[in-house]
Design a protein around this motif. Sequence first.
Motif, mmCIF file in Angstrom:
data_model
loop_
_atom_site.group_PDB
_atom_site.id
_atom_site.type_symbol
_atom_site.label_atom_id
_atom_site.label_comp_id
_atom_site.label_asym_id
_atom_site.label_seq_id
_atom_site.Cartn_x
_atom_site.Cartn_y
_atom_site.Cartn_z
ATOM 1 N N MET A 242 76.404 16.665 -12.150
ATOM 2 C CA MET A 242 76.153 18.073 -11.958
ATOM 3 C C MET A 242 77.197 18.865 -12.742
ATOM 4 N N THR A 243 76.750 19.859 -13.472
ATOM 5 C CA THR A 243 77.672 20.682 -14.257
ATOM 6 C C THR A 243 78.349 21.722 -13.353
ATOM 7 N N MET A 244 79.391 22.323 -13.869
ATOM 8 C CA MET A 244 80.064 23.359 -13.103
ATOM 9 C C MET A 244 79.112 24.523 -12.844
ATOM 10 N N PHE A 245 78.322 24.868 -13.827
ATOM 11 C CA PHE A 245 77.350 25.950 -13.631
ATOM 12 C C PHE A 245 76.415 25.613 -12.472
ATOM 13 N N ASP A 246 75.946 24.358 -12.419
ATOM 14 C CA ASP A 246 75.054 23.938 -11.338
ATOM 15 C C ASP A 246 75.744 24.034 -9.976
ATOM 16 N N ARG A 247 77.018 23.633 -9.934
ATOM 17 C CA ARG A 247 77.766 23.724 -8.675
ATOM 18 C C ARG A 247 77.900 25.185 -8.235
ATOM 19 N N VAL A 248 78.232 26.043 -9.172
ATOM 20 C CA VAL A 248 78.389 27.466 -8.857
ATOM 21 C C VAL A 248 77.063 28.022 -8.352
ATOM 22 N N LYS A 249 76.000 27.680 -9.016
ATOM 23 C CA LYS A 249 74.676 28.164 -8.626
ATOM 24 C C LYS A 249 74.307 27.667 -7.222
ATOM 25 N N GLU A 250 74.569 26.393 -6.960
ATOM 26 C CA GLU A 250 74.242 25.792 -5.670
ATOM 27 C C GLU A 250 75.036 26.424 -4.525
ATOM 28 N N ILE A 251 76.340 26.543 -4.696
ATOM 29 C CA ILE A 251 77.162 27.091 -3.622
ATOM 30 C C ILE A 251 76.895 28.585 -3.438
ATOM 31 N N SER A 252 76.578 29.282 -4.518
ATOM 32 C CA SER A 252 76.219 30.703 -4.405
ATOM 33 C C SER A 252 74.987 30.862 -3.531
ATOM 34 N N LYS A 253 74.020 30.014 -3.770
ATOM 35 C CA LYS A 253 72.776 30.056 -2.989
ATOM 36 C C LYS A 253 73.076 29.800 -1.510
ATOM 37 N N LYS A 254 73.949 28.806 -1.232
ATOM 38 C CA LYS A 254 74.331 28.514 0.155
ATOM 39 C C LYS A 254 75.002 29.721 0.803
ATOM 40 N N ARG A 255 75.735 30.499 0.005
ATOM 41 C CA ARG A 255 76.464 31.662 0.525
ATOM 42 C C ARG A 255 75.595 32.923 0.542
ATOM 43 N N GLY A 256 74.345 32.785 0.095
ATOM 44 C CA GLY A 256 73.420 33.915 0.098
ATOM 45 C C GLY A 256 73.662 34.915 -1.015
ATOM 46 N N ILE B 30 78.848 34.555 -15.813
ATOM 47 C CA ILE B 30 78.599 33.255 -15.178
ATOM 48 C C ILE B 30 77.426 32.555 -15.847
ATOM 49 N N TYR B 31 76.406 33.274 -16.221
ATOM 50 C CA TYR B 31 75.269 32.659 -16.918
ATOM 51 C C TYR B 31 75.706 32.008 -18.231
ATOM 52 N N SER B 32 76.721 32.570 -18.865
ATOM 53 C CA SER B 32 77.199 32.007 -20.139
ATOM 54 C C SER B 32 77.832 30.634 -19.944
ATOM 55 N N TRP B 33 78.175 30.279 -18.693
ATOM 56 C CA TRP B 33 78.789 28.990 -18.417
ATOM 57 C C TRP B 33 77.822 27.827 -18.609
ATOM 58 N N LYS B 34 76.554 28.138 -18.810
ATOM 59 C CA LYS B 34 75.582 27.075 -19.123
ATOM 60 C C LYS B 34 75.961 26.400 -20.433
ATOM 61 N N THR B 35 76.527 27.181 -21.358
ATOM 62 C CA THR B 35 76.826 26.649 -22.682
ATOM 63 C C THR B 35 78.289 26.770 -23.088
ATOM 64 N N LYS B 36 79.074 27.534 -22.327
ATOM 65 C CA LYS B 36 80.478 27.740 -22.671
ATOM 66 C C LYS B 36 81.369 27.299 -21.518
ATOM 67 N N THR B 37 82.562 26.863 -21.857
ATOM 68 C CA THR B 37 83.543 26.492 -20.840
ATOM 69 C C THR B 37 84.355 27.735 -20.487
ATOM 70 N N PRO B 38 84.373 28.100 -19.202
ATOM 71 C CA PRO B 38 85.111 29.298 -18.803
ATOM 72 C C PRO B 38 86.609 29.052 -18.753
ATOM 73 N N SER B 39 87.357 30.128 -18.788
ATOM 74 C CA SER B 39 88.816 30.024 -18.637
ATOM 75 C C SER B 39 89.127 29.720 -17.173
ATOM 76 N N ILE B 40 90.291 29.139 -16.938
ATOM 77 C CA ILE B 40 90.672 28.747 -15.583
ATOM 78 C C ILE B 40 90.785 29.956 -14.670
ATOM 79 N N ASP B 41 91.201 31.110 -15.205
ATOM 80 C CA ASP B 41 91.307 32.291 -14.341
ATOM 81 C C ASP B 41 89.939 32.751 -13.855
ATOM 82 N N LYS B 42 88.921 32.571 -14.672
ATOM 83 C CA LYS B 42 87.558 32.925 -14.247
ATOM 84 C C LYS B 42 87.072 31.944 -13.174
ATOM 85 N N VAL B 43 87.360 30.657 -13.358
ATOM 86 C CA VAL B 43 86.972 29.651 -12.380
ATOM 87 C C VAL B 43 87.681 29.933 -11.053
ATOM 88 N N GLU B 44 88.954 30.291 -11.118
ATOM 89 C CA GLU B 44 89.711 30.614 -9.906
ATOM 90 C C GLU B 44 89.114 31.823 -9.189
#
Length: 115
Positions: A1-15, A32-46
Amino acid sequence: MTMFDRVKEISKKRGLSLAQLNEKAGFKQNVIYSWKTKTPSIDKVESVAKVLGVSVDYLLGKTEKEEPMNNTRDMEVEEALNSVRMYQGKPISDAQRETMKGIIRAYLDAQDKNE
């Protein structure tokens, strides 16, 4: 599972939609949609981890436990550990990471007592 997929999944769980998450994290439109093809910076992930109440490690796929951030101390420990990715040219293991978490927590607790 990619990071984008994890973000999408947990977002859905959180409504939250990804657009709502994007806004709550204080990002420009569609970051966040750009994370499908780009690696985000750590501050954005945080930022996203904080909004979702999960660890950065979970979003990065380093753990399968969502491990919500319970308090500021946990976030401080995670920030300190995020700067340590390798030791003597080798990636640190999960066991080493857990050991370092304990050491950092103990150090921070001792600092609090000395103030």
